[in-house]
Design a protein around this motif. Structure first.
Motif, PDB file in Angstrom:
ATOM      1  N   TRP A  30       2.871  -3.064  -6.081  1.00  0.00           N
ATOM      2  CA  TRP A  30       2.146  -2.732  -4.851  1.00  0.00           C
ATOM      3  C   TRP A  30       3.055  -1.876  -3.969  1.00  0.00           C
ATOM      4  CZ3 TRP A  30      -2.700  -5.361  -3.719  1.00  0.00           C
ATOM      5  CH2 TRP A  30      -3.067  -6.330  -4.675  1.00  0.00           C
ATOM      6  N   GLU A  31       2.443  -1.070  -3.073  1.00  0.00           N
ATOM      7  CA  GLU A  31       3.265  -0.189  -2.237  1.00  0.00           C
ATOM      8  C   GLU A  31       2.587   0.095  -0.898  1.00  0.00           C
ATOM      9  OE1 GLU A  31       5.615   3.939  -3.020  1.00  0.00           O
ATOM     10  OE2 GLU A  31       3.428   4.125  -2.922  1.00  0.00           O
ATOM     11  N   VAL A  32       3.415   0.247   0.134  1.00  0.00           N
ATOM     12  CA  VAL A  32       2.997   0.795   1.421  1.00  0.00           C
ATOM     13  C   VAL A  32       4.110   1.715   1.900  1.00  0.00           C
ATOM     14  CG1 VAL A  32       3.956  -1.104   2.801  1.00  0.00           C
ATOM     15  CG2 VAL A  32       2.091   0.277   3.729  1.00  0.00           C
ATOM     16  N   PHE A  33       3.731   2.821   2.555  1.00  0.00           N
ATOM     17  CA  PHE A  33       4.718   3.795   3.022  1.00  0.00           C
ATOM     18  C   PHE A  33       4.650   3.897   4.539  1.00  0.00           C
ATOM     19  CE2 PHE A  33       6.131   8.155   4.050  1.00  0.00           C
ATOM     20  CZ  PHE A  33       7.408   8.095   3.500  1.00  0.00           C
ATOM     21  N   LEU A  34       5.826   3.879   5.176  1.00  0.00           N
ATOM     22  CA  LEU A  34       5.919   3.972   6.632  1.00  0.00           C
ATOM     23  C   LEU A  34       6.727   5.216   6.993  1.00  0.00           C
ATOM     24  CD1 LEU A  34       5.822   0.797   5.776  1.00  0.00           C
ATOM     25  CD2 LEU A  34       6.294   0.427   8.186  1.00  0.00           C
ATOM     26  N   PRO A  35       6.069   6.300   7.420  1.00  0.00           N
ATOM     27  CA  PRO A  35       6.767   7.554   7.706  1.00  0.00           C
ATOM     28  C   PRO A  35       7.668   7.455   8.932  1.00  0.00           C
ATOM     29  CG  PRO A  35       4.447   7.710   8.305  1.00  0.00           C
ATOM     30  CD  PRO A  35       4.609   6.415   7.582  1.00  0.00           C
ATOM     31  N   ASP A  36       8.812   8.116   8.849  1.00  0.00           N
ATOM     32  CA  ASP A  36       9.759   8.116   9.963  1.00  0.00           C
ATOM     33  C   ASP A  36       9.117   8.639  11.238  1.00  0.00           C
ATOM     34  OD1 ASP A  36      11.793   7.106   8.394  1.00  0.00           O
ATOM     35  OD2 ASP A  36      12.605   9.077   7.886  1.00  0.00           O
ATOM     36  N   ALA A  37       8.259   9.628  11.098  1.00  0.00           N
ATOM     37  CA  ALA A  37       7.646  10.243  12.277  1.00  0.00           C
ATOM     38  C   ALA A  37       6.913   9.218  13.125  1.00  0.00           C
ATOM     39  CB  ALA A  37       6.688  11.351  11.840  1.00  0.00           C
ATOM     40  N   GLU A  38       6.419   8.170  12.501  1.00  0.00           N
ATOM     41  CA  GLU A  38       5.641   7.160  13.213  1.00  0.00           C
ATOM     42  C   GLU A  38       6.430   5.894  13.494  1.00  0.00           C
ATOM     43  OE1 GLU A  38       1.362   4.769  12.676  1.00  0.00           O
ATOM     44  OE2 GLU A  38       1.958   6.349  11.271  1.00  0.00           O
ATOM     45  N   TYR A  39       7.424   5.605  12.643  1.00  0.00           N
ATOM     46  CA  TYR A  39       8.074   4.295  12.738  1.00  0.00           C
ATOM     47  C   TYR A  39       9.575   4.343  13.025  1.00  0.00           C
ATOM     48  CZ  TYR A  39       3.726   2.458  10.829  1.00  0.00           C
ATOM     49  OH  TYR A  39       2.420   2.127  10.650  1.00  0.00           O
ATOM     50  N   SER A  40      10.144   5.520  13.258  1.00  0.00           N
ATOM     51  CA  SER A  40      11.595   5.610  13.428  1.00  0.00           C
ATOM     52  C   SER A  40      12.109   4.820  14.621  1.00  0.00           C
ATOM     53  CB  SER A  40      12.019   7.072  13.563  1.00  0.00           C
ATOM     54  OG  SER A  40      11.399   7.661  14.697  1.00  0.00           O
ATOM     55  N   ASP A  41      11.279   4.610  15.621  1.00  0.00           N
ATOM     56  CA  ASP A  41      11.713   3.849  16.794  1.00  0.00           C
ATOM     57  C   ASP A  41      11.289   2.388  16.730  1.00  0.00           C
ATOM     58  OD1 ASP A  41       9.037   4.408  17.020  1.00  0.00           O
ATOM     59  OD2 ASP A  41       9.086   4.704  19.187  1.00  0.00           O
ATOM     60  N   ARG A  42      10.563   2.026  15.673  1.00  0.00           N
ATOM     61  CA  ARG A  42      10.105   0.636  15.527  1.00  0.00           C
ATOM     62  C   ARG A  42      10.745  -0.073  14.336  1.00  0.00           C
ATOM     63  NH1 ARG A  42       3.826   0.271  15.360  1.00  0.00           N
ATOM     64  NH2 ARG A  42       3.785   2.447  14.697  1.00  0.00           N
ATOM     65  N   LEU A  43      10.941   0.662  13.250  1.00  0.00           N
ATOM     66  CA  LEU A  43      11.571   0.102  12.053  1.00  0.00           C
ATOM     67  C   LEU A  43      13.007   0.608  12.021  1.00  0.00           C
ATOM     68  CD1 LEU A  43      10.899  -1.670   9.593  1.00  0.00           C
ATOM     69  CD2 LEU A  43      10.341   0.407   8.337  1.00  0.00           C
ATOM     70  N   SER A  54      13.308  11.997   0.643  1.00  0.00           N
ATOM     71  CA  SER A  54      12.432  13.067   0.156  1.00  0.00           C
ATOM     72  C   SER A  54      11.021  12.951   0.727  1.00  0.00           C
ATOM     73  CB  SER A  54      12.380  13.046  -1.370  1.00  0.00           C
ATOM     74  OG  SER A  54      11.753  11.865  -1.840  1.00  0.00           O
ATOM     75  N   ARG A  55      10.614  11.721   1.033  1.00  0.00           N
ATOM     76  CA  ARG A  55       9.279  11.506   1.609  1.00  0.00           C
ATOM     77  C   ARG A  55       9.343  11.332   3.119  1.00  0.00           C
ATOM     78  NH1 ARG A  55       6.549   6.737  -1.831  1.00  0.00           N
ATOM     79  NH2 ARG A  55       4.732   7.296  -0.535  1.00  0.00           N
ATOM     80  N   GLY A  56      10.566  11.156   3.638  1.00  0.00           N
ATOM     81  CA  GLY A  56      10.725  11.016   5.078  1.00  0.00           C
ATOM     82  C   GLY A  56      10.187   9.716   5.621  1.00  0.00           C
ATOM     83  N   GLY A  57      10.612   8.605   5.017  1.00  0.00           N
ATOM     84  CA  GLY A  57      10.173   7.319   5.517  1.00  0.00           C
ATOM     85  C   GLY A  57      10.601   6.178   4.614  1.00  0.00           C
ATOM     86  N   TYR A  58      10.138   4.975   4.960  1.00  0.00           N
ATOM     87  CA  TYR A  58      10.443   3.773   4.185  1.00  0.00           C
ATOM     88  C   TYR A  58       9.284   3.444   3.249  1.00  0.00           C
ATOM     89  CZ  TYR A  58      14.688   2.458   6.682  1.00  0.00           C
ATOM     90  OH  TYR A  58      15.966   2.425   7.180  1.00  0.00           O
ATOM     91  N   ALA A  59       9.615   3.249   1.989  1.00  0.00           N
ATOM     92  CA  ALA A  59       8.637   2.764   1.016  1.00  0.00           C
ATOM     93  C   ALA A  59       8.926   1.288   0.749  1.00  0.00           C
ATOM     94  CB  ALA A  59       8.722   3.563  -0.277  1.00  0.00           C
ATOM     95  N   TYR A  60       7.901   0.481   0.861  1.00  0.00           N
ATOM     96  CA  TYR A  60       8.050  -0.930   0.514  1.00  0.00           C
ATOM     97  C   TYR A  60       7.195  -1.203  -0.718  1.00  0.00           C
ATOM     98  CZ  TYR A  60       7.834  -5.980   0.494  1.00  0.00           C
ATOM     99  OH  TYR A  60       7.922  -7.294   0.107  1.00  0.00           O
ATOM    100  N   ARG A  61       7.848  -1.653  -1.785  1.00  0.00           N
ATOM    101  CA  ARG A  61       7.149  -1.941  -3.036  1.00  0.00           C
ATOM    102  C   ARG A  61       7.439  -3.383  -3.469  1.00  0.00           C
ATOM    103  NH1 ARG A  61       9.872   2.808  -4.168  1.00  0.00           N
ATOM    104  NH2 ARG A  61       8.611   4.707  -4.014  1.00  0.00           N
TER     105      ARG A  61
END
Length: 682
Positions: A114-127, A74-81
């Motif tokens: 705690w949380e950080v969000f990594l959007p697919d648009a920026e990290y899909s080829d790295r994560l 739904s947010r289009g990325g990885y959430a790390y909490r």
């Protein structure tokens, strides 16, 4: 959040309430009924609180879907909490950011999360699938790279030996084909094969999930076992811990293969009609900070008790704080994860005695009921276990739950509604201890049959037990298996099938009798440890500094059991016949065995169970002609199993084709020495 109070709530006196079923079945529990009711009340209050804020217990047990690294479509990325209320700062690091400890700081949210969000648009080829990562945790004592508590997979670097979390997101999910597996139909009574995947190969190396599925599961099925209990699945940094010093509760050990490989094993087992239990370790955890949970946020008591209470005095490990709601939720989510993600059919809970009591059962004899309800009892642990059994039984129908408890706590294996804790079975830990003590200290001719029968039959009415003559505990280096105690040095010198050595003949005969007595009279389920069914000649010793990191004793020599020229093969033949007989006749599902004759002079026990008559002659030399005993049902009987059959290394001294007929409710048999016979109505 502060720890919840360990005190039980006060229940108003309600004299009109009928007694709890647990108390009705055991009048000695009457003085303790108020405590049992307070336990019920505390559980109901906790469930009501959970349902109020989370909807249901099953929904509550989804912490693993919120903590750790999870993709959010739904947010289009990885959430790390991460839950780390005592930390000063957290940073996500990994190969996706060249392990830069400043590049991805987490933002502090409510309740210490705690949380950080990594959007697919920026990290899909790295994560991507296979990426490695950790979390850098900064506390008052400084910063450390840590493994996320809810990671799903941990892998070890071959060069540095360091562990890292690994993102596991294959493009194609595993294709389960076990939708038709009916747990209740497959396991009318548990016949359990306890096994360790890594030591299941004949070669001196670490075995894999797929090798176990392809090579060992067919053996288990052919042997008549309907349940496999897997050890050492939860990730542990030290292989030699036998899997009991767990570091990563949500990770299947990568040393045996991938998550898909473990799913393949379980799917294959279900295809063979075999249930799979996970040996789950919620009683303690490894104290290592680099790999585990200890001191994760620098507070000293995040998942574990603070100070000395957080350290197990005998296991060199950390102890969970079961009274802390966040810890309850973490562990409950762990149960749901293994049931849901891997299709496990239940759990063998390790170290339940240690959980139940502040003293962990050490140095306590449990001679009276006060031991179970006094100040030494950890009511927080009981609440957690009640939540755990409620969740597991509610989440998976017919889920099997086994408690490793030597204390005999009343009600542990009775439904919560009756005043119990909710387990299905407890391990009959006194039986293997009795056998080893007998073999070590008592000559055969002085075996006390009264004590033997008492040990086999002494269990709480209505609480089912898993009987076993030996498990992994008796197979470890420093101890001996039953076969090793019986054969001694002869296990290397006199194992040819035609070798007439009398000491080996005695050992072979007793190995069969001990297992039959245990299975048929000791409980409502039966367990054996991998390889012991054919008298494996060696103990288990995992690679360690003290043995030169050798795998020689961390394997199973299947070729010995397969070789028809060896006594190992004969012992394996008997075990297969015994287990198949028990399954076909539903011996374990029948009521307790009824003793028909206790003959101390001739060393004979005769008993009935499930419509079968068991005759055991333990005399060292006396074979009994025209031996008479009473049976409850008149008619014709035939031998359906004889330990003296030549296929089992016996001497064929009984005519198994003969039909015996009762006279005035008595049977008359020829019963050779050191022989067990099983008779059924013809």
């Amino acid at each position: 959040m502060a720890n919840s109070t360990p005190l039980l709530p006060t229940v108003p006196k309600q004299p009109d309430l009928p007694p709890l079923a647990l108390v009705e079945n055991d009048e000695w529990l009457a003085p303790f009924e108020p405590i049992l009711r307070r336990r019920q009340a505390r559980l109901q209050a906790r469930l009501a609180e959970i349902e109020k804020y989370h909807g249901s217990l099953a929904q509550y047990a989804t912490l693993h879907q919120q903590l750790g690294l999870n993709h959010d479509p739904s947010r289009g990325g990885y959430a790390y909490r991460e839950w780390a209320p005592g930390a000063e700062a957290l940073f996500l690091i990994g190969d996706f950011n060249n392990w830069d400890r400043q590049a991805h700081p987490l933002k502090r949210l409510e309740f210490g999360v705690w949380e950080v969000f990594l959007p697919d648009a920026e990290y899909s080829d790295r994560l991507t699938h296979g990426s490695r990562y950790k979390v850098h945790v900064v506390t008052a004592a400084g910063g450390k790279d840590r493994l996320p508590p809810a990671l799903r997979r941990a892998v070890q670097d071959e060069a540095t030996k360091d562990f890292a979390a690994q993102l596991w997101a294959p493009e194609t999910p595993f294709a389960w084909t076990d939708q038709g597996f009916d747990l209740k139909a497959a396991v009318p009574e548990p016949l359990i094969y306890e096994a360790h995947v890594g030591m299941a190969t004949e070669e001196g190396r670490v075995g894999t999930y797929r090798e176990f599925a392809d090579n060992i599961l067919p053996r288990i099925a052919a042997g008549g076992y309907n349940t496999v209990q897997l050890m050492a699945i939860m990730e542990h940094p030290y292989y030699g811990s036998f899997g009991y010093h767990v570091a990563n509760l949500f990770a299947a050990s990568s040393r045996f293969g991938t998550p898909e490989d473990l799913k393949y094993l379980i799917n294959t087992a279900h295809g063979l009609g075999i249930a799979v239990l996970l040996d789950i370790v919620h009683s303690h955890a490894v104290k290592n900070e680099a790999e585990g949970l200890a001191n994760f946020d620098g507070s000293g008591n995040l998942y574990f008790h603070r100070g000395d209470r957080g350290n197990h005095p005998g296991w060199d490990s950390k102890l969970f704080d079961y009274g802390r709601p966040e810890v309850q939720r973490f562990l409950l989510s762990n149960l749901r994860y293994w049931l849901e993600e891997y299709h496990f059919d239940g759990f063998r809970f390790d170290g339940v005695t240690s959980m139940l009591y502040h003293h962990h059962g050490e140095g306590v004899a449990f001679m009276g009921y006060d031991n179970y309800f006094g100040a030494g009892t950890d009511e927080d642990a009981i609440l957690y276990l009640q939540l755990a059994t409620t969740l597991a039984h509610g989440f998976k129908e017919n889920c099997l739950l086994i408690a490793e408890d030597m204390s005999g706590m009343p009600g542990l294996c009775r439904p919560i509604a009756e005043g119990g804790v909710g387990f299905d079975y407890r391990l009959a830990m006194g039986i293997p201890d009795f056998w080893i003590k007998l073999l070590k200290h008592t000559p055969d001719e002085f075996w006390p049959l009264g004590d033997l029968w008492h040990t086999l039959s002494n269990r709480r009415a209505g609480e089912k037990t898993v009987a076993y003559a030996e498990s992994h505990d008796q197979a470890l280096v420093g101890d001996k298996t039953l076969a090793h105690w019986l054969f001694d040095a002869g296990i290397y010198a006199h194992m040819q099938a035609l070798d007439p050595d009398p000491a080996a003949a005695r050992a072979l005969a007793l190995h069969k009798i001990i297992r039959l007595l245990t299975l048929s009279a000791g409980g409502e389920a039966y367990l054996t440890f991998i390889g012991n069914e054919f008298g494996h000649p060696e103990w288990v010793d995992f690679p360690r500094e003290g043995n030169g990191w050798s795998y020689h004793f961390a394997r199973r020599q299947w070729s010995l059991g397969d070789n028809p020229d060896l006594k190992f093969h004969q012992m394996g033949n008997f075990d297969k016949a015994m287990v198949h007989m028990a399954g076909a006749q539903h011996v374990l599902a029948a009521g307790p065995a009824t003793l028909l004759k206790h003959d101390e002079e001739n060393k004979v026990l005769v008993y009935e169970r499930g419509g079968l008559v068991f005759v055991v002659n333990l005399h060292i030399e006396k074979s009994l002609t025209d031996y008479r005993f009473w049976v409850t049902e008149e008619g014709k009987y035939r031998v359906v199993l004889s330990s003296d059959n030549q296929l089992f290394g016996g001497f064929d001294r009984t005519d198994e084709a003969f039909v015996y007929e009762t006279f005035e409710h008595q049977l008359s048999l020829y019963v050779p020495s050191r022989v067990a016979l099983v008779l059924a109505r013809a």
